[in-house]
Design an enzyme around this catalytic site. Sequence first.
Site, PDB file in Angstrom:
ATOM      1  N   ASP A   7      -3.170  -7.878 -13.802  1.00 11.16           N
ATOM      2  CA  ASP A   7      -2.472  -6.781 -13.163  1.00 11.16           C
ATOM      3  C   ASP A   7      -0.995  -7.169 -13.126  1.00 11.16           C
ATOM      4  OD1 ASP A   7      -2.081  -5.840  -9.792  1.00 11.16           O
ATOM      5  OD2 ASP A   7      -2.105  -4.503 -11.519  1.00 11.16           O
ATOM      6  N   PHE A 140       4.645  12.472  -0.967  1.00 12.31           N
ATOM      7  CA  PHE A 140       4.607  11.944  -2.332  1.00 12.31           C
ATOM      8  C   PHE A 140       3.205  12.125  -2.916  1.00 12.31           C
ATOM      9  CE2 PHE A 140       6.007   9.218  -5.678  1.00 12.31           C
ATOM     10  CZ  PHE A 140       4.873   8.552  -6.091  1.00 12.31           C
ATOM     11  N   LYS A 163      13.559  12.664  -3.289  1.00  7.90           N
ATOM     12  CA  LYS A 163      13.657  11.331  -3.898  1.00  7.90           C
ATOM     13  C   LYS A 163      12.453  11.167  -4.818  1.00  7.90           C
ATOM     14  CE  LYS A 163      12.138   7.810  -1.558  1.00  7.90           C
ATOM     15  NZ  LYS A 163      11.993   6.856  -0.474  1.00  7.90           N
TER      16      LYS A 163
END
Lengths: 705, 285
Positions: A7, A140, A163
């Site tokens: 990862d 988000f 943003k």
Amino acid sequence: VEYIFTDKTGTLTENSMEFIECCIDGHKYKDCISEVDGFSQTDGSLKYYGKAEKSREELFLRALCLCHTVQIKEADQVDGLIGHPERKHTYISSSPDEIALVKGAEKYGFTFLGLQNDFMKIRNQKNETEMYQLLHVLNFDPVRRRMSVIVRTTTGKLLLFCKGADSSIFPRVQQEEIQRTKVHVDRNAMDGYRTLCVAFKELTQKEYDKIDRQLNEAKMALQDREEKMAKVFEDTEADMHLIGATAVEDRLQEQSAETIEALHAAGMKVWVLTGDKMETAKSTCYACRLFQTSTELLELTVKVVGESERKEDRLHELLMEYHKKLIQDVPKNRGGLKRSWTLSQEYGLIIDGSTLSLILNPSQDSSSSNYKNIFLQICLKCTAVLCCRMAPLQKAQIVRMVKNTKGSPITLSIGDGANDVSMILEAHVGIGIKGKEGRQASRNSDYAVPKFKHLRKLLLAHGHLYYVRIAHLVQYFFYKNLCFILPQFLYQFFCGFSQQPLYDAAYLTMYNICFTSLPILAYSLLEQHINIDTLTSDPQLYMKVSDNAMLQWKPFLYWTFLGAFEGLVFFFGVYFLFQNSSLEDNGKVFGNWTFGTIVFTVLVFTVTLKLALDTRFWTWMNHFVIWGSLAFYVFFSFFWGGVIWQVSPFLKQQRMYFVFAHMLTSVSTWLAIILLIFISLFPEILLIVLKNIKEKSHQVRNKFM
Amino acid sequence: IDYTGTEPSSPCNKCLNVSWDSTPPCTCTINFTLEHSFESNVFMYYGLSNFYQNHRRYVKSRDDSQLNGDNSSLLNPSKECEPYRTNEDKPIAPCGAIANSMFNDTLELYRIDNDTRIPITLIKKGIAWWTDKNVKFRNPTGDGNNLTALFQGTTKPVNWPKPVYMLDSEPDNNGFINEDFIVWMRTAALPTFRKLYRLIERKNNLHPTLQAGKYSLVIAYNYPVHSFDGRKRMILSTISWMGGKNPFLGIAYITVGSICFFLGVVLLIIHHKYGNRNTSADIPN
């Protein structure tokens, strides 16, 4: 281990974000770091390359302070002296990026003080407290990759701050503002920083009411809530003004570059599977030397394949092109080590999640069904593969795909978060890193390590040693039993095939457990055929045990041949010895139990001495068990043959009485035992000498090269 | 000297099909010549071929506690001895197939000196292992001089002409501790074996023990081996500190020694060659 899947965030990187620089209206603002007495100390002021307007700066910093979902946690009040007054509160958020941005804004004078009763409090550079009423938060989500807040200032102005990722912000702002910021954003991405763009819009009351109503409707909707909300978000976040962009750094873990280099040199292929976007991931890979500058990169990403309906055809073209390049143009030098590609051109592959799903889950056309094989072939020829935008299940899918290729290579996965758990479980060896994202990965893993760099010693030193020990253990067990049984088998030809055992029953029982088990146990726990430090520092040594090298046909046949040879030597050596009248100087004759005991003595000594020859790393334990086992054999034989068993429930015969002691009184027997042990160990000694010579000549040749 | 007697020209041919219990026993004489004189102690062995004393059921067919003098085992031998355990409801002492098949030929040696036969003294003590004779094999507890009473209640093995307490007149070589019996009871390892029969002690250092010349071997042929194609031999041998005549150890040591020496030289040359190259290839940094 052949394949390593790692990862990126938290494994290769520290997962601690740091605000590096920002760009406001096209002007770059970067931290000034001055070193005082070896400690780096950040100045409070910004170093600027050309300045924007003060109001724009403040707007940007306010945007950073307001457009987030960070919460404040008050530190516990401690009686007595309190430390830094500014550090009374800590930030908590689900995303470390947001915390980095808020901390960054704090550094430049705009501190976020918390959310109270729908009001967000900020302290600005003049140390005043500003209050903003938080009206809506547009959260988000990974699909649209941005978030917004709508606030009302104390003067009644309504502002929308947004943003998000540059690819999702740029289409929604005024086009002329993009260019100057885009330059900075691209450069930051190339440098490996995580970039975000900030935009704002001022709303009139009427616009706001409309948006407010739509938002509330969508939130309360009973059907298709997500779609409705998405649509409202779309409509709201449009026609904005771009303020600037930020760059946040996620540092590489210490020595992860060296570790990856070492793993490459050891012949292992490293694949990075991450959920991040391609540019950031690519630059991280360059930073940790997964991709060298000479590596040729093959891309199979959305950017290259395209989004149109022709994407499948484009994919097909690309696959064919890469396949041709890799498979057919393989260089002709196949000699030397099986997995050394350091001489030829190196290839790296970049692929992202959507293209991967195209390959692995093709549509109904039959022509696309063998994409998987072609893709696999391409993958297996690349030294490094980067997979970005991967969902957790796709990570496991890739691991499974590689596991099932021809040759069943051994795979290893390493990760730190809950999204790596499926990958860790799927691979042959799963390693979890105890990091910031919790203990899920380490709980599900086979081995847990604190940092990525520990993988190096784990694989190169410990993995290598464990393999060598176990392989040797297996071979040794078969070998010693072959030596043991072959004389017994041969004896049958001389006793009328009546199953008369050559050795006494006590010897038969105790051979495997009491006489020969402890030495090999000590060996397989303690042996270091090459020093641990040498193994860690020279990764090429790992290739010596690749592909299960110590248990292939050739070593197995060697051990079998050795065992058969020794069995023959033992038996026929003593057989020819018994061809004369007597072995003693008083003319008395030995019987069949003495015959068997001589063979058995030679056997035990040879087998144990062979192990002593193989041991490269002598500890006191090795000495103790090896010489101790031999001493135990001698003592046991004396004991067993020294007593007339008058009262014994299971021993009705005295056939071994004094046999061992009597055998040792004859000089010929001693000579024969020594000679037979030597003959048996002779091939092994010869081989060791020849190997040493070959290694020396290799060293000399390598020096010349 | 093979004296089985299967060839018609052999003197022992007449004894070939004699039964094991015929009285008087069939005797035959074989004359032979010694080329060289034998110095020091000479050992006389009898050898049998194709006789599997190492057969599993044969090897286990004995009762060691009975042979150790245990009175209860004397009258109740172990089951391993079957079918030679009892005979007409009386326990057999010593029981088992090994004891039953004891070698009972008698061999005598004469030196022929101008038509006179001089007997050569054969010593029958000291042929078995010391520990066998003194520890492992014991007569049943009691008066050693009256062995007949000690073996009361038992019967002789089926194929023996005389019972065990009549193996010898001397009391310390009679019964279970008879040395010929002990030597026979130590089962041989291979189907072709030799067992020590008698010793011929040397007289003094001046005269050889057995001079070169003609000798004659007188055999009381009791032991039938013809039915299983076995062969019987008499062997005269001298013994050195290493044992009897056997070239194996010598040849093996010399062979292995030469191979090692040869390889040592070869590897020394190779090492020298590479060692030289190694030092000359050191490129100074």
